[in-house]
Design a protein around this motif. Structure first.
Motif, short mmCIF file in Angstrom:
data_model
loop_
_atom_site.label_atom_id
_atom_site.label_comp_id
_atom_site.label_asym_id
_atom_site.label_seq_id
_atom_site.Cartn_x
_atom_site.Cartn_y
_atom_site.Cartn_z
N SER A 273 -10.63 -7.74 0.84
CA SER A 273 -11.31 -7.56 -0.34
C SER A 273 -10.85 -6.27 -0.87
N ILE A 274 -9.64 -5.93 -0.77
CA ILE A 274 -9.38 -4.32 -2.06
C ILE A 274 -8.36 -4.54 -2.48
N GLY A 275 -7.76 -3.34 -3.23
CA GLY A 275 -6.81 -3.54 -4.12
C GLY A 275 -5.28 -2.58 -3.23
N LYS A 276 -4.33 -1.44 -3.73
CA LYS A 276 -3.76 -1.32 -3.35
C LYS A 276 -4.19 0.25 -2.45
N CYS A 277 -3.67 -0.24 -1.69
CA CYS A 277 -4.65 0.99 0.17
C CYS A 277 -3.54 1.67 0.36
N GLN A 278 -3.51 3.01 1.03
CA GLN A 278 -2.65 3.35 2.33
C GLN A 278 -3.16 2.44 3.95
N TYR A 279 -2.06 2.45 4.71
CA TYR A 279 -3.37 1.78 5.70
C TYR A 279 -2.65 2.80 7.16
N LEU A 280 -3.09 2.98 7.54
CA LEU A 280 -2.80 3.36 8.95
C LEU A 280 -3.71 3.24 10.11
N ILE A 281 -3.18 2.50 10.95
CA ILE A 281 -3.40 1.69 12.24
C ILE A 281 -2.90 3.26 14.02
N PHE A 282 -3.39 3.78 14.09
CA PHE A 282 -3.54 4.49 15.94
C PHE A 282 -4.23 3.71 16.54
N THR A 283 -3.28 3.80 17.45
CA THR A 283 -2.82 3.11 18.98
C THR A 283 -2.81 3.80 19.96
N GLU A 284 -3.07 3.43 21.25
CA GLU A 284 -1.83 4.07 22.26
C GLU A 284 -1.01 3.04 23.07
N LYS A 285 -1.35 1.42 21.94
CA LYS A 285 0.06 0.92 23.00
C LYS A 285 -0.57 -0.15 21.62
N PHE A 286 0.92 -0.56 21.13
CA PHE A 286 1.63 -1.67 20.11
C PHE A 286 1.61 -2.98 20.70
N ASP A 287 0.65 -3.82 19.90
CA ASP A 287 -0.01 -5.58 20.36
C ASP A 287 1.15 -6.21 19.29
N LYS A 288 1.34 -7.54 20.27
CA LYS A 288 2.17 -8.60 18.40
C LYS A 288 1.94 -8.90 17.70
N ARG A 289 0.43 -8.84 18.23
CA ARG A 289 -0.63 -9.21 16.78
C ARG A 289 -0.96 -8.69 16.07
N PHE A 290 -0.42 -7.06 15.74
CA PHE A 290 0.17 -6.35 14.72
C PHE A 290 0.91 -6.40 14.00
N GLU A 291 1.67 -6.86 14.61
CA GLU A 291 3.16 -7.17 13.48
C GLU A 291 2.42 -9.06 12.24
N ASN A 292 2.02 -9.22 12.55
CA ASN A 292 1.17 -10.07 11.58
C ASN A 292 0.56 -9.63 10.37
N TRP A 293 0.14 -8.25 10.63
CA TRP A 293 -0.54 -7.30 9.97
C TRP A 293 0.76 -6.78 8.42
N GLN A 294 2.43 -6.75 9.50
CA GLN A 294 3.66 -6.42 8.40
C GLN A 294 3.68 -7.39 7.59
N ASP A 295 3.15 -8.26 7.53
CA ASP A 295 3.94 -9.96 7.28
C ASP A 295 2.48 -9.99 6.24
N THR A 296 1.10 -9.01 6.09
CA THR A 296 -0.06 -9.70 5.29
C THR A 296 0.19 -8.60 4.14
N PHE A 297 -1.01 -7.57 4.53
CA PHE A 297 -1.27 -6.29 4.22
C PHE A 297 -0.96 -5.09 4.52
N MET A 298 0.66 -5.84 5.04
CA MET A 298 1.05 -3.71 5.50
C MET A 298 2.73 -3.55 5.01
N TYR A 299 3.05 -4.31 4.28
CA TYR A 299 4.26 -4.62 3.91
C TYR A 299 5.30 -3.20 3.96
N ASN A 300 6.49 -2.43 4.46
CA ASN A 300 7.35 -1.86 4.40
C ASN A 300 6.83 -0.29 5.31
N SER A 301 5.54 -1.07 6.33
CA SER A 301 4.78 0.13 6.39
C SER A 301 6.13 0.52 7.92
N LEU A 302 5.92 2.01 8.28
CA LEU A 302 6.28 2.37 9.65
C LEU A 302 6.03 2.66 10.90
#
Length: 203
Positions: free
Chosen positions: A170-199
């Motif tokens: 529902s939004i256009g260009k935006c900066q996404y910041l995900i803070f977590t104590e553990k990284f889950d594989k499901r987060f990897e899908n976000w890198q292929d959708t709305f978090m391109y080139n994320s660090l």
């Protein structure tokens, strides 16, 4: 990034709190956030994630209220987390004109819709309540610059995961910041959708 590069209200608040130097995690991420990078930040409790969120949001919004639509959205787990984060924001925004608003399930949704409509800069919300307000046309996300998830591991195994994923649709260009104590594989899908080139920053 040193605290010297922050806007004056932030430097003054940090000085009042006796905080002189950024923590190791903050040295890694604050300049990257200021530069506009989207990222996953994986670090343990006490590493400075919440303070990084607060400093980055206020810095990027330049400590100034602009129009009525929110420019920063922060997802949290529940009412308690929302109110706790709101209280942590207050010392840092007190010398700015930024407006912070909490939206959570236990409050009347019509009141929340009306209060958001009156104008806010930073919205702290639970995923389900944010989506309900959005579908009632109660929040304008067109001006959003930052979309953040605090302690994102709360999403794992819950329906809130889907509520968060729908928001970028529902939004256009935006900066996404995900803070977590553990990284889950499901987060990897976000890198292929709305978090391109994320660090991915780990500590």
């Amino acid at each position: 990034m040193s605290f010297k590069k922050l806007i004056e209200p932030l430097k003054e608040t940090l000085a009042q709190k006796g905080i002189k130097e950024p923590l190791p995690l903050q040295k890694k991420i604050l300049s990257k956030i200021k530069g506009g990078s989207s990222m996953f930040v994986v670090a343990p409790k006490g590493a400075g994630k919440t303070t990084s969120i607060i400093l980055s949001v206020i810095q990027n919004l330049k400590g100034q209220a602009v129009a009525d639509a929110p420019r920063a959205l922060i997802f949290v787990e529940n009412k308690q987390a929302a109110l706790e984060l709101e209280s942590e924001f207050y010392p840092y925004v007190k010398d700015t004109d930024l407006r912070v608003y909490c939206a959570y399930d236990e409050k009347n949704i019509d009141d929340q819709r009306d209060e958001i409509y009156m104008g806010t800069d930073i919205v702290i919300a639970t995923p389900k309540r944010l989506n309900k307000i959005f579908f009632l046309n109660g929040i304008n996300l067109n001006e959003l610059q930052m979309c953040i998830i605090d302690d994102a591991h709360f999403l794992l195994g819950k329906s809130s995961f889907g509520d968060v994923v729908r928001t970028p649709e529902s939004i256009g260009k935006c900066q996404y910041l995900i803070f977590t104590e553990k990284f889950d594989k499901r987060f990897e899908n976000w890198q292929d959708t709305f978090m391109y080139n994320s660090l991915l920053i780990k500590q």
